[in-house]
Design an enzyme around this catalytic site. Sequence first.
Site, short mmCIF file in Angstrom:
data_model
loop_
_atom_site.label_atom_id
_atom_site.label_comp_id
_atom_site.label_asym_id
_atom_site.label_seq_id
_atom_site.Cartn_x
_atom_site.Cartn_y
_atom_site.Cartn_z
CB CYS A 57 -2.45 9.99 7.11
SG CYS A 57 -1.96 8.78 6.03
CB CYS B 202 0.95 8.66 5.61
SG CYS B 202 -0.67 9.32 5.23
CG ASP B 203 2.24 9.82 9.68
OD1 ASP B 203 2.69 10.38 8.71
OD2 ASP B 203 1.41 11.05 9.81
#
Length: 303
Positions: A130, A133-134
């Site tokens: 992701c 997300c990261d």
Amino acid sequence: MYDVIIIGAGPSGLTCALYCHRAGKKVLIIEKGMVGGQVALTTNIENFPSIKKIDGVNLAIQMYEQVQSLGIEFKFEEVFSCSLKEKIKTVVTNVSSYESKTVYICTGASSRQLNAEGEKKFISKGVSYCATCDGALYKNKDVAIVGGGNTALEDCLYLSNIVNKVYLIHRRDVFRGDDILVKRIHECAKKGKVECIMSSEVVKINGDDKVKEIEVKNKIENKIKKIPVSALFVAVGRKPDTEIFEDLNLSNSGYILTDNKMKTNIEGVFAGGDVRDTILRQIITACADGAIASVSINEYLSK
Ligand code: NAP
């Protein structure tokens, strides 16, 4: 007899449970693995309103504890089959079978893995599924992303605004994704922010406690090149977890089709979160689906 059986204890299922319980409904949540679903696999979450930064496991635990504290029933069992078409729905697990007036399906979708050597070992230690997300964790670092579809191309563009350089690795010599995105990728490549490595695959991920390097094999020349990177993002498609459900209308990619009230084509059966055909799959949209589904479930039950 339950009013609603919720299959999946990710953010969508937990939110639906919370809302249905508050509406006085008898709820059962069935989860085959860990609570939180994909959330629990995410290192840091910085895009959930009101929480500046939290690791995925902790957010999942907080959501779970909130629901559990209300006395909502959980079964940690695996659903093997469902009979959904009748007025009374039956859900069969590895342990027992349960009856309910409605079912909310929020089984999620799993990221496809590369199956490269070292991939499993470095999940959450540099291997991520992701980018949104990261990605922010790798500011000014060099990273790599694998895939040639729209997700990989969009993620590559997103990462190129954060990191120093992105290596975009694709197994063929042409991208699958949209031309407009390919064009943007080539513009970024001209500026040196992106390097496209075509007809190649990641065969090994090296590091100690986190990712330090990837080994990339050119399939035409049959040569392996070592590239130092701090992270490897894998964007080779996702697979919705729908195998156990029959008779549901699915999109071409296998996601469950619903209307905007989370109703499926089967009366009394609702779906939401990552397993649903939708434009955005985030924690907040999964929660929203769960809340909307609860309203539809209550409407259906009061008929
Ligand atoms: P996708 O379109 O299925 O693309 C997956 C990519 O990963 C393909 O390029 C595929 O290579 C590659 N791949 C698959 N297995 C691999 C493996 N084992 N090793 C290396 N590479 C592998 O998946 P997606 O990009 O996640 O997109 C899913 C759907 O959502 C698509 O319909 C896409 O159009 C849509 N989407 C749309 C948007 C948008 O419109 N803004 C954004 C994101 C996603 P091959 O090309 O060789 O098969």
